[in-house]
Design a protein around this motif. Structure first.
Motif, PDB file in Angstrom:
ATOM      1  N   ASP A  38       8.484   4.496   6.374  1.00 18.57           N
ATOM      2  CA  ASP A  38       8.487   5.971   6.347  1.00 18.57           C
ATOM      3  C   ASP A  38       7.458   6.600   7.278  1.00 18.57           C
ATOM      4  O   ASP A  38       7.787   7.451   8.074  1.00 18.57           O
ATOM      5  CB  ASP A  38       8.294   6.506   4.928  1.00 18.57           C
ATOM      6  CG  ASP A  38       9.518   6.302   4.055  1.00 18.57           C
ATOM      7  OD1 ASP A  38      10.614   6.059   4.621  1.00 18.57           O
ATOM      8  OD2 ASP A  38       9.408   6.367   2.818  1.00 18.57           O
ATOM      9  N   GLU A  39       6.180   6.220   7.151  1.00 11.84           N
ATOM     10  CA  GLU A  39       5.148   6.857   7.957  1.00 11.84           C
ATOM     11  C   GLU A  39       3.819   6.134   7.762  1.00 11.84           C
ATOM     12  O   GLU A  39       3.591   5.555   6.697  1.00 11.84           O
ATOM     13  CB  GLU A  39       5.008   8.338   7.583  1.00 11.84           C
ATOM     14  CG  GLU A  39       4.681   8.557   6.117  1.00 11.84           C
ATOM     15  CD  GLU A  39       5.026   9.949   5.635  1.00 11.84           C
ATOM     16  OE1 GLU A  39       5.135  10.877   6.450  1.00 11.84           O
ATOM     17  OE2 GLU A  39       5.189  10.108   4.413  1.00 11.84           O
ATOM     18  N   PRO A  40       2.941   6.139   8.811  1.00  7.61           N
ATOM     19  CA  PRO A  40       3.171   6.620  10.165  1.00  7.61           C
ATOM     20  C   PRO A  40       3.745   5.515  11.045  1.00  7.61           C
ATOM     21  O   PRO A  40       3.591   4.330  10.741  1.00  7.61           O
ATOM     22  CB  PRO A  40       1.765   6.982  10.632  1.00  7.61           C
ATOM     23  CG  PRO A  40       0.903   5.949   9.951  1.00  7.61           C
ATOM     24  CD  PRO A  40       1.545   5.701   8.605  1.00  7.61           C
ATOM     25  N   TYR A  41       4.392   5.882  12.129  1.00  8.81           N
ATOM     26  CA  TYR A  41       4.872   4.885  13.078  1.00  8.81           C
ATOM     27  C   TYR A  41       3.677   4.274  13.802  1.00  8.81           C
ATOM     28  O   TYR A  41       2.814   4.993  14.323  1.00  8.81           O
ATOM     29  CB  TYR A  41       5.825   5.518  14.081  1.00  8.81           C
ATOM     30  CG  TYR A  41       6.240   4.573  15.186  1.00  8.81           C
ATOM     31  CD1 TYR A  41       6.966   3.426  14.897  1.00  8.81           C
ATOM     32  CD2 TYR A  41       5.883   4.826  16.503  1.00  8.81           C
ATOM     33  CE1 TYR A  41       7.336   2.540  15.901  1.00  8.81           C
ATOM     34  CE2 TYR A  41       6.257   3.957  17.514  1.00  8.81           C
ATOM     35  CZ  TYR A  41       6.980   2.813  17.208  1.00  8.81           C
ATOM     36  OH  TYR A  41       7.337   1.940  18.195  1.00  8.81           O
TER      37      TYR A  41
ATOM     38  N   LEU B  32       0.839  -1.203   0.000  1.00  9.58           N
ATOM     39  CA  LEU B  32       0.000   0.000   0.000  1.00  9.58           C
ATOM     40  C   LEU B  32       0.870   1.248   0.000  1.00  9.58           C
ATOM     41  O   LEU B  32       1.820   1.347   0.781  1.00  9.58           O
ATOM     42  CB  LEU B  32      -0.894   0.049   1.248  1.00  9.58           C
ATOM     43  CG  LEU B  32      -2.159  -0.788   1.255  1.00  9.58           C
ATOM     44  CD1 LEU B  32      -1.819  -2.238   1.529  1.00  9.58           C
ATOM     45  CD2 LEU B  32      -3.132  -0.266   2.313  1.00  9.58           C
ATOM     46  N   PHE B  33       0.531   2.206  -0.860  1.00  6.94           N
ATOM     47  CA  PHE B  33       1.238   3.482  -0.857  1.00  6.94           C
ATOM     48  C   PHE B  33       0.286   4.576  -1.340  1.00  6.94           C
ATOM     49  O   PHE B  33      -0.667   4.303  -2.075  1.00  6.94           O
ATOM     50  CB  PHE B  33       2.492   3.434  -1.736  1.00  6.94           C
ATOM     51  CG  PHE B  33       2.233   3.022  -3.157  1.00  6.94           C
ATOM     52  CD1 PHE B  33       2.012   3.956  -4.135  1.00  6.94           C
ATOM     53  CD2 PHE B  33       2.204   1.681  -3.499  1.00  6.94           C
ATOM     54  CE1 PHE B  33       1.761   3.582  -5.437  1.00  6.94           C
ATOM     55  CE2 PHE B  33       1.962   1.288  -4.797  1.00  6.94           C
ATOM     56  CZ  PHE B  33       1.741   2.239  -5.780  1.00  6.94           C
TER      57      PHE B  33
ATOM     58  N   PRO C  15      -0.789   9.029   5.218  1.00 12.30           N
ATOM     59  CA  PRO C  15      -0.982  10.168   6.122  1.00 12.30           C
ATOM     60  C   PRO C  15      -1.630   9.740   7.424  1.00 12.30           C
ATOM     61  O   PRO C  15      -2.197   8.639   7.532  1.00 12.30           O
ATOM     62  CB  PRO C  15      -1.908  11.090   5.316  1.00 12.30           C
ATOM     63  CG  PRO C  15      -2.663  10.163   4.421  1.00 12.30           C
ATOM     64  CD  PRO C  15      -1.701   9.070   4.063  1.00 12.30           C
ATOM     65  N   ASP C  16      -1.558  10.617   8.411  1.00  6.72           N
ATOM     66  CA  ASP C  16      -2.193  10.346   9.695  1.00  6.72           C
ATOM     67  C   ASP C  16      -3.677  10.048   9.487  1.00  6.72           C
ATOM     68  O   ASP C  16      -4.369  10.759   8.749  1.00  6.72           O
ATOM     69  CB  ASP C  16      -2.066  11.566  10.622  1.00  6.72           C
ATOM     70  CG  ASP C  16      -0.620  11.921  10.925  1.00  6.72           C
ATOM     71  OD1 ASP C  16       0.258  11.058  10.723  1.00  6.72           O
ATOM     72  OD2 ASP C  16      -0.369  13.062  11.358  1.00  6.72           O
ATOM     73  N   GLY C  17      -4.160   9.009  10.164  1.00  8.73           N
ATOM     74  CA  GLY C  17      -5.589   8.730  10.163  1.00  8.73           C
ATOM     75  C   GLY C  17      -6.149   8.164   8.876  1.00  8.73           C
ATOM     76  O   GLY C  17      -7.379   8.140   8.701  1.00  8.73           O
ATOM     77  N   HIS C  18      -5.316   7.692   7.963  1.00  2.00           N
ATOM     78  CA  HIS C  18      -5.840   7.147   6.707  1.00  2.00           C
ATOM     79  C   HIS C  18      -6.661   5.890   6.998  1.00  2.00           C
ATOM     80  O   HIS C  18      -6.206   5.000   7.715  1.00  2.00           O
ATOM     81  CB  HIS C  18      -4.691   6.813   5.750  1.00  2.00           C
ATOM     82  CG  HIS C  18      -5.131   6.648   4.325  1.00  2.00           C
ATOM     83  ND1 HIS C  18      -5.904   5.592   3.898  1.00  2.00           N
ATOM     84  CD2 HIS C  18      -4.913   7.417   3.218  1.00  2.00           C
ATOM     85  CE1 HIS C  18      -6.139   5.715   2.607  1.00  2.00           C
ATOM     86  NE2 HIS C  18      -5.561   6.810   2.169  1.00  2.00           N
ATOM     87  N   PRO C  19      -7.876   5.798   6.436  1.00  5.38           N
ATOM     88  CA  PRO C  19      -8.726   4.636   6.753  1.00  5.38           C
ATOM     89  C   PRO C  19      -8.129   3.298   6.322  1.00  5.38           C
ATOM     90  O   PRO C  19      -8.455   2.260   6.908  1.00  5.38           O
ATOM     91  CB  PRO C  19     -10.021   4.927   5.979  1.00  5.38           C
ATOM     92  CG  PRO C  19      -9.648   5.936   4.933  1.00  5.38           C
ATOM     93  CD  PRO C  19      -8.554   6.753   5.541  1.00  5.38           C
ATOM     94  N   ALA C  20      -7.238   3.313   5.328  1.00  2.00           N
ATOM     95  CA  ALA C  20      -6.644   2.049   4.879  1.00  2.00           C
ATOM     96  C   ALA C  20      -5.808   1.417   5.980  1.00  2.00           C
ATOM     97  O   ALA C  20      -5.754   0.186   6.089  1.00  2.00           O
ATOM     98  CB  ALA C  20      -5.787   2.275   3.635  1.00  2.00           C
TER      99      ALA C  20
ATOM    100  N   PHE D 157       1.507  14.230   7.005  1.00  2.00           N
ATOM    101  CA  PHE D 157       2.477  13.178   6.722  1.00  2.00           C
ATOM    102  C   PHE D 157       3.629  13.305   7.732  1.00  2.00           C
ATOM    103  O   PHE D 157       4.365  14.295   7.744  1.00  2.00           O
ATOM    104  CB  PHE D 157       3.003  13.287   5.287  1.00  2.00           C
ATOM    105  CG  PHE D 157       2.006  12.819   4.259  1.00  2.00           C
ATOM    106  CD1 PHE D 157       1.983  11.490   3.844  1.00  2.00           C
ATOM    107  CD2 PHE D 157       1.082  13.702   3.723  1.00  2.00           C
ATOM    108  CE1 PHE D 157       1.065  11.047   2.910  1.00  2.00           C
ATOM    109  CE2 PHE D 157       0.152  13.271   2.787  1.00  2.00           C
ATOM    110  CZ  PHE D 157       0.144  11.942   2.371  1.00  2.00           C
ATOM    111  N   GLU D 158       3.749  12.296   8.581  1.00  2.02           N
ATOM    112  CA  GLU D 158       4.669  12.337   9.719  1.00  2.02           C
ATOM    113  C   GLU D 158       6.122  12.542   9.300  1.00  2.02           C
ATOM    114  O   GLU D 158       6.852  13.323   9.917  1.00  2.02           O
ATOM    115  CB  GLU D 158       4.533  11.036  10.507  1.00  2.02           C
ATOM    116  CG  GLU D 158       5.403  10.928  11.740  1.00  2.02           C
ATOM    117  CD  GLU D 158       5.207   9.605  12.450  1.00  2.02           C
ATOM    118  OE1 GLU D 158       6.173   9.134  13.075  1.00  2.02           O
ATOM    119  OE2 GLU D 158       4.097   9.035  12.383  1.00  2.02           O
ATOM    120  N   ALA D 159       6.569  11.844   8.257  1.00  2.05           N
ATOM    121  CA  ALA D 159       7.966  11.955   7.835  1.00  2.05           C
ATOM    122  C   ALA D 159       8.279  13.374   7.360  1.00  2.05           C
ATOM    123  O   ALA D 159       9.342  13.925   7.658  1.00  2.05           O
ATOM    124  CB  ALA D 159       8.281  10.944   6.738  1.00  2.05           C
TER     125      ALA D 159
END
Length: 348
Positions: free
Chosen positions: A149-152, A68-69, A129-134, A208-210
Motif C-alpha cells: 500500500d505505502e510508501p513505494y 509492520l503496520f 506514513p512518509d518518513g516513518h523511522p521504522a 500517507f501516500e495511498a
C-alpha cells in the motif's frame, strides 16, 4: 519462458504448494510415490529446487516474518480489510512453515520502533506514513522486504492498487448519477490525531501516500464534472470506526446546502454515514448516496463500494518474501466498482 516456482509444480499436479515444498525440505512427510511424482514434474519443468533465499528464510535462525503496520493490535483484529490481508499473508507463511511476528506501530507513537532487535528473517511493511523511522530501521537490516500500500520504496517489491484510478472511479460513479453537491469523509491522511474540516492544502499534504492518491482521484473526477473542489466539504478523521463515520456524517449533513452524496475511503466510515443519515431521518439513496471503499463490510448493508483483493494481496506478499523475484516487482492489483443500493440519482 515464465519462471518455474513451487506453485507451478503444485498446479501441474493438483496438490498444495506446501506439499511440493515438503518434497524438497521434509520428504518424510510424503509417500515415496508422491515425492517421486513431484520430483519428476520438477525435472520435466527444469526446476532444480527451492530458491536459495526462500530456503534460508524457512530454515534460518528465526523462521519468522516481521509484519509492520501503523495501527494498534486491537484495531488490526477488528478492521475487516486488515483481517482479510492478514489471512492471505498468514496462509502463505503457514504453507511455507514460517511464523509471523506482528510489530504494531500505533499512529503518533513516540517510542523507538521495535525493529532493530526483532528476530525475523524478512519484513512485510504495510501502510506506513512518509518518513516513518521504522522504515529506515527495516531497510538498515538489509533483509528481504516487501511493502504493501505505502510508501513505494524503489528497489523493493511493492503491492497495492492504482489508488488515483480507484478514487476517480468511486467519485465518477456519483457525478455520472448527477450529483454535484458531494461531501468527503476520510481517515488516514495524517498521523497527528486531528479530526475536523480539512482544507485543500491539508488534503494535498497528507503523509500517507495511498490516501493522497485516492483523494486526488476523488478530486480529478469531480473537477472533470464541473465541481469546484474548493467548495467540497471535506471531513478528516483520526480513527477508522463506525462511530467516527457517524460523527463525520452529522458534520457533513448539517451543512447548508446539504450534500446529496458522500464519498468515504473505508466501508467502516460509510456504515457510520448511514447511521447518521438514519438519525436525521434521511432516506438512502433518495436523499443521500454513499460510497465506501474495500468491500470488506459492505454487502449486508447494501453499500456501493470499491472492491479490493485484500486476501490475494496478502498471499502475494507472502510469496514474494518466500521466493524473492530476481528483480523487484511493482504489482498493482485490480479494483472494481460494486454498485448496490446506497447510490442513486439525486432528487430533482
Amino acid at each position: 519462458m515464465a519462471r518455474v516456482t513451487l506453485q507451478t509444480i503444485a498446479d501441474r499436479l493438483g496438490v498444495s504448494r506446501a506439499t511440493v515444498s515438503y518434497a524438497f525440505s521434509r520428504p518424510d512427510q510424503l509417500s515415496d510415490d508422491l515425492r517421486r511424482r513431484i520430483l519428476q514434474v520438477a525435472d520435466e519443468l527444469g526446476y532444480a529446487g527451492p530458491n536459495a533465499a526462500a530456503r534460508s528464510l524457512r530454515l534460518g535462525r528465526a523462521g519468522a516474518v516481521g509484519l509492520l503496520f501503523s495501527e494498534t493490535l486491537a484495531y488490526a483484529f477488528a478492521d475487516p480489510y486488515a483481517l482479510g490481508f492478514f489471512q492471505g499473508l498468514a496462509t502463505a507463511a503457514e504453507e511455507a512453515g514460517v511464523g509471523l511476528l506482528i510489530l504494531p506501530l500505533p499512529r503518533g507513537e513516540k517510542r523507538p520502533p521495535p525493529v532493530r532487535d526483532a528476530v525475523v528473517d524478512a519484513f512485510c511493511v504495510v501502510s506506513l506514513p512518509d518518513g516513518h523511522p521504522a522504515l529506515a530501521e527495516v531497510l538498515a537490516r538489509r533483509l528481504p522486504t516487501v511493502v504493501v500500500d505505502e510508501p513505494y520504496v524503489p528497489g523493493h517489491p511493492f503491492l497495492g492498487i492504482d489508488e488515483p484510478a480507484a478514487g476517480a472511479q468511486a467519485a465518477r460513479h456519483l457525478v455520472e448519477l448527477g450529483h454535484r453537491r458531494v461531501g468527503v469523509a476520510m481517515v488516514g491522511l495524517h498521523d497527528d490525531g486531528r479530526t475536523g474540516w480539512a482544507d485543500p492544502g491539508r488534503q494535498r499534504g497528507a503523509v500517507f501516500e495511498a490516501m493522497r492518491g485516492r483523494r486526488s482521484g476523488y478530486e480529478a473526477a469531480c473537477v472533470s464534472a464541473g465541481v469546484d473542489w474548493a467548495s467540497v466539504p471535506f471531513y478528516e478523521l483520526s480513527r477508522n470506526s463506525r462511530a467516527a463515520g457517524r460523527e463525520a456524517g452529522h458534520a457533513l449533513l448539517g451543512r447548508t446546502p446539504r450534500p446529496t452524496a458522500i464519498l468515504t475511503n473505508t466501508d467502516v466510515l460509510a456504515l457510520g454515514i448511514l447511521d447518521a443519515a438514519a438519525d436525521l431521518g434521511l432516506d438512502v439513496p433518495l436523499d443521500l448516496s454513499v460510497v465506501g471503499f474495500s468491500d470488506s463490510a459492505a454487502e449486508e448493508a447494501g453499500l456501493t463500494t470499491i472492491r479490493q483483493a485484500k486476501q490475494e494481496i496478502g498471499a502475494a506478499a507472502g510469496r514474494l518474501l518466500l521466493e524473492p523475484p530476481d528483480e523487484p516487482e511493482r504489482l498493482l492489483f485490480p479494483h472494481e466498482l460494486i454498485v448496490r443500493a446506497s447510490t442513486a440519482p439525486p432528487r430533482p
